[in-house]
Design an enzyme around this catalytic site. Structure first.
Site: not given
Ligand code: ADP
Length: 171
Positions: A17, A41, A90, A127
Site C-alpha cells: 500500500h 465486516k 498486483r 493485508s
Molecule cells: P488488501 O486487503 O487486499 O491488501 P485493500 O483493500 O486494503 O486490500 O487495498 C487497497 C488498495 O491497495 C487496492 O487497490 C489494492 O489493489 C491495493 N493494494 C493492496 N496490496 C497491494 C500491493 N501489495 N501492491 C500494490 N497495491 C496493493
C-alpha cells in the site's frame, strides 16, 4: 488543485500500500487515503487504529490526508472534489474486478481510475496474508512498516505452530 484518492480497507497498511501511496503522492497536489468503514465486516483493527497507523507511516508526505469513507466511493469523491481513484494492481487476478469498478465509477460520476502496477517486491502481498503469517508467529518485518509489525505482534500473540523449523529431507 489536482486531487486523487487511494481507497481500501488497510487492515493493516502494508509496504505494498505504502509503495502505491508514495508514488501517487508525487503525481497529485493532494492525495486522500480513504479507509472504507464496513459495518458488516469487523476487521482485525478498528477504523481508528487503521487511521492512526496510516497517519504514522505517511507523516513524511505533506500532501497525504488520511480519512474514512462509507457508502459509495463516488459520493466521497464528489464531496471532496476528487477526480481520480488510484488503484494498485498486483496481478491479472486483481484486474477483472478492478476494471468493473473503474467502469462503474466512471459511469456513475465521471471519476477516472488510474491503475498503478505494483512494485514486484510486493506483488504477492495483501493485508490478509500478512495477518495469517503474523497469527502463526511468522516474520512479517519485510512486509509492513515497523509500527504495524509491533501492533500486529500485540494484537496477535503467536499461536505457536510447529516449533522446530522445517528442514528438507536428508538434512
Ligand atoms: P488488501 O486487503 O487486499 O491488501 P485493500 O483493500 O486494503 O486490500 O487495498 C487497497 C488498495 O491497495 C487496492 O487497490 C489494492 O489493489 C491495493 N493494494 C493492496 N496490496 C497491494 C500491493 N501489495 N501492491 C500494490 N497495491 C496493493
Amino acid at each position: 488543485m489536482k486531487r486523487a484518492v487511494c481507497p481500501g480497507s488497510f487492515d493493516p497498511v502494508t509496504n505494498g500500500h505504502l509503495d502505491i501511496i508514495s508514488r501517487a503522492a508525487r503525481l497529485y497536489d493532494e492525495l486522500y487515503v480513504a479507509v472504507l468503514v464496513n459495518q458488516s465486516k469487523a476487521g482485525l483493527f478498528t477504523p481508528d487504529e487503521r487511521i492512526e497507523m496510516l497517519r504514522e507511516v505517511t507523516a513524511e508526505y505533506p500532501n497525504v490526508r488520511v480519512d474514512t469513507f462509507r457508502g459509495l466511493l463516488v459520493d466521497y469523491c464528489r464531496a471532496h472534489q476528487i477526480g481520480v481513484v488510484v488503484k494498485g494492481l498486483r496481478a491479472v487476478s486483481d484486474f477483472d474486478y478492478e476494471l468493473q469498478m473503474a467502469q462503474m465509477n466512471y459511469g456513475l460520476a465521471g471519476i477516472e481510475t488510474l491503475f498503478m502496477p505494483t512494485n514486484p517486491l510486493y506483488s504477492f502481498l495483501s493485508s490478509s496474508l500478512v495477518k495469517d503469517v503474523a497469527r502463526w508467529g511468522g516474520d512479517v518485518s519485510d512486509h509492513v512498516p515497523k509500527t504495524v509489525g509491533r501492533r500486529l505482534a500485540e494484537r496477535l500473540p503467536p499461536r505457536g505452530g510447529d516449533s522446530a523449523p522445517w528442514r528438507p529431507e536428508g538434512e
